[in-house]
Write a protein that holds these residues in place. Structure first.
Motif, PDB file in Angstrom:
ATOM      1  N   VAL A 149      50.337  26.467 -32.662  1.00  0.00           N
ATOM      2  CA  VAL A 149      49.502  27.539 -33.208  1.00  0.00           C
ATOM      3  C   VAL A 149      49.378  28.663 -32.185  1.00  0.00           C
ATOM      4  O   VAL A 149      49.213  28.414 -30.987  1.00  0.00           O
TER       5      VAL A 149
ATOM      6  N   ARG B 124      58.366  24.715 -37.570  1.00  0.00           N
ATOM      7  CA  ARG B 124      57.277  25.519 -37.002  1.00  0.00           C
ATOM      8  C   ARG B 124      56.001  25.354 -37.821  1.00  0.00           C
ATOM      9  O   ARG B 124      54.908  25.165 -37.267  1.00  0.00           O
TER      10      ARG B 124
ATOM     11  N   GLU C 222      52.385  23.728 -36.528  1.00  0.00           N
ATOM     12  CA  GLU C 222      51.148  24.503 -36.603  1.00  0.00           C
ATOM     13  C   GLU C 222      50.103  23.756 -37.432  1.00  0.00           C
ATOM     14  O   GLU C 222      48.921  23.710 -37.062  1.00  0.00           O
TER      15      GLU C 222
ATOM     16  N   LYS D 178      49.292  23.553 -29.910  1.00  0.00           N
ATOM     17  CA  LYS D 178      49.130  24.915 -29.407  1.00  0.00           C
ATOM     18  C   LYS D 178      50.420  25.403 -28.758  1.00  0.00           C
ATOM     19  O   LYS D 178      51.212  24.612 -28.246  1.00  0.00           O
ATOM     20  N   GLN D 179      50.617  26.714 -28.771  1.00  0.00           N
ATOM     21  CA  GLN D 179      51.771  27.301 -28.105  1.00  0.00           C
ATOM     22  C   GLN D 179      51.734  26.977 -26.610  1.00  0.00           C
ATOM     23  O   GLN D 179      50.730  27.182 -25.934  1.00  0.00           O
TER      24      GLN D 179
END
Length: 347
Positions: A260, A286, A290, A295-296
């Motif tokens: 995310v 992806r 998410e 988390k990114q």
């Protein structure tokens, strides 16, 4: 693109074909501990050598030996089954009464050292791994092989996620897509499949940068990762200071571990990442990551093996020794050399 087999090579065409793991002794891994034991506490740290066993199987043996539940045994990382490996375990013994190590010894398990510590061993609590690999049936021009090994030692190599992440024939990615589509999975399976999905997306970005010859150089909008750390900074304009740090391996270009949030990169780096992850399969991966709430994060695109050496044991037998940081794969090194068949899979 789900495993390491079809990925591009940073140094050009393969220079060898070979076989590995004809015997467990041909693939040796020694875990490098991240800390010294405190000498006190109720957690017994054990340095264990295992042969032909999984990390989880040895954890079960340790639990039975100590008379504790399996949740009372922990380890920093998973090690190969078809290998001879040493790694650290911790066993929670509140009464500080440890059975004799000799009672645990078997053909596959040997306790090398033990010490008390005041904390449970956490996953990832290792400084890296040292490898000794013996390749047999080597075919290729020796001078070209020698030069390729030297080039890897000098320049580093792409930091691929190895095929272990993706299961046999890359099946973990298909299973992750099925899970994202609604198929129920056990908690341990779910964690494994989330990792596989993230790894596949990272490898796609890295493959695009290798294909463009920019896996170890700066793009406009680069996000940098500090060597030996998860710390990142940037993007910021390229400078002589950044170029010098890149040249001495103090920093590395990074790629996304999906989750995310917005990608931190910008400019040319962002455009490449978006383009590499734009097809239908990548979009589904992806979206699933998410939805799972990850988390990114970022991962270095480049790694450099430490203390890399090689020796010809026989005309067609090559020994490689090197050390890698945590989370990096020996198969990434082999990939840059050529095609290496795993004999342990022949049965």
């Amino acid at each position: 693109m789900t495993d390491i087999a079809p990925l591009p090579r940073a140094f050009g065409d393969a220079v060898l074909s070979a076989c590995m793991r004809r015997a467990p002794e041909d693939f040796q891994v020694d875990e490098l501990p991240a800390f010294e034991a405190s000498g006190e506490g109720e957690h017994l740290l054990l340095d264990v050598r295992k042969r032909g066993l999984t990390t989880v199987a040895v954890a079960g043996q340790l639990a039975r030996w100590a008379g504790v539940a399996e949740m009372g045994v922990s380890y920093a990382g998973q090690k190969d089954r078809h290998a001879v490996t040493t790694q650290r375990y911790s066993v929670h013994l509140p009464k500080r009464v440890a059975p004799e190590p000799a009672l645990l010894a078997s053909d596959g398990v040997q306790v090398l050292a033990s010490a008390w510590h005041n904390r449970k061993l956490q996953r990832g609590a290792l400084a890296g791994n040292r490898f000794r690999l013996v390749l047999s049936e080597v075919e290729g021009e020796r001078a070209a092989i020698d030069e390729r090994v030297r080039a890897i030692a000098l320049r580093g190599l792409p930091n691929w996620f190895g095929e272990q992440r993706f299961g046999r024939d890359g099946g973990n990615v298909a299973a992750a897509l099925a899970m994202f589509g609604g198929r129920r999975m056990r908690r341990d399976q779910r964690s494994m499949l989330l990792s596989a999905a993230r790894s596949a997306l990272f490898n796609r970005v890295l493959a695009a940068r290798v294909a463009g010859g920019v896996w170890d150089t700066a793009l406009d909008g680069e996000v940098w990762m500090l060597d030996g750390s998860r710390s990142v900074f940037g993007p910021e304009p390229m400078s002589d200071a950044l170029a010098e740090r890149l040249a001495r391996f103090d920093i590395h270009p990074s790629g996304p571990l999906w989750g995310v949030g917005d990608l931190r990169s910008s400019g040319a780096a962002l455009a490449l990442e978006q383009d590499a992850l734009a097809d239908a399969q990548a979009s589904a991966l992806r979206a699933g990551l998410e939805e799972a709430g990850l988390k990114q994060e970022r991962r270095a695109l480049r790694l450099r093996p430490a203390l890399m050496q090689h020796a010809w044991l026989q005309e067609d037998t090559l020994e490689l020794t090197f050390a890698l940081p945590p989370g990096c794969y020996a198969t990434a090194v082999l990939h840059e050399l050529g095609t290496v068949r795993d004999a342990s899979r022949d049965a």
